[in-house]
Enzyme design. Structure first.
Site: not given
Length: 199
Positions: A14, A16
């Site tokens: 991922d 963020d």
């Protein structure tokens, strides 16, 4: 003779609060820019910084050296900003990984480390189905690092999920994820050892 530790064929991250300490769709104002060839630093319109967590450059180098495919899987709505940040962020060459923000002779755009980019809103199940479809890699050969527990849903496909804490992606987190994946897939390791013994 000791065999080198086994890696999954693909490791996905991922973005963020996994690779960088912000939400790119709320904390960042485009357009983005970089001052010269500064390493691991991109600035937004207000000169707020985007940078990878400290261990991320060495992690990406390590996976690349192990011939592991790397993917980015993000459900952000700021798709263009995320792509722009990955294009602008420069990482040190392997020999310069100790340097922080010095100008480096051989810098590598972060995006060059990624074999696949699945960056768009929606369930991570969709992201991983796309990765599987494009790469042909089985789900059992995928390891995913993400800071949101809801994204553990990818384990329904057979992907190994490792939750990232507030510290972001670290070498320790990488080792923990690899240990979980290896524990879940011991058969493949045994097969590899048997093949090496026959050689």
């Amino acid at each position: 003779m000791t065999s080198s530790p086994r890696y999954p064929k693909l490791v996905a991250f991922d973005l963020d609060y996994t690779l960088w300490a912000l939400w790119i769709d709320t904390h960042v104002q485009g357009p983005l820019h970089r001052n010269g060839n500064n390493i691991n630093e991109v600035l937004d319109r207000n000169n707020d910084k985007i940078e990878f967590y400290k261990d991320v450059p060495s992690i990406l180098h390590r996976l690349r050296a192990a011939d592991v495919r790397i993917a980015a899987c993000s459900r952000t709505s700021a798709t263009n900003l995320a792509h722009q940040a990955l294009r602008l962020l420069l990482l040190p060459s392997e020999t310069n990984t100790g340097q922080k923000r010095k100008n480096a002779d051989k810098a590598i755009p972060a995006i060059d480390f990624f074999d696949q980019l699945e960056i768009y809103p929606g369930s991570k199940l969709t992201h991983f189905k796309k990765i599987h479809e494009k790469s042909g890699i089985p789900y059992c050969e995928m390891l995913f690092f993400d800071d949101e527990i809801r994204n553990r849903e990818v384990e329904r496909l057979g992907v190994t999920f490792e939750l990232i804490t507030f510290s972001g992606m670290t070498n320790k987190a990488l080792e923990q994820g690899l240990a979980v994946w290896r524990h879940r897939h011991p058969e493949e390791e045994k097969e590899e050892q048997e093949e090496q013994n026959q050689e």
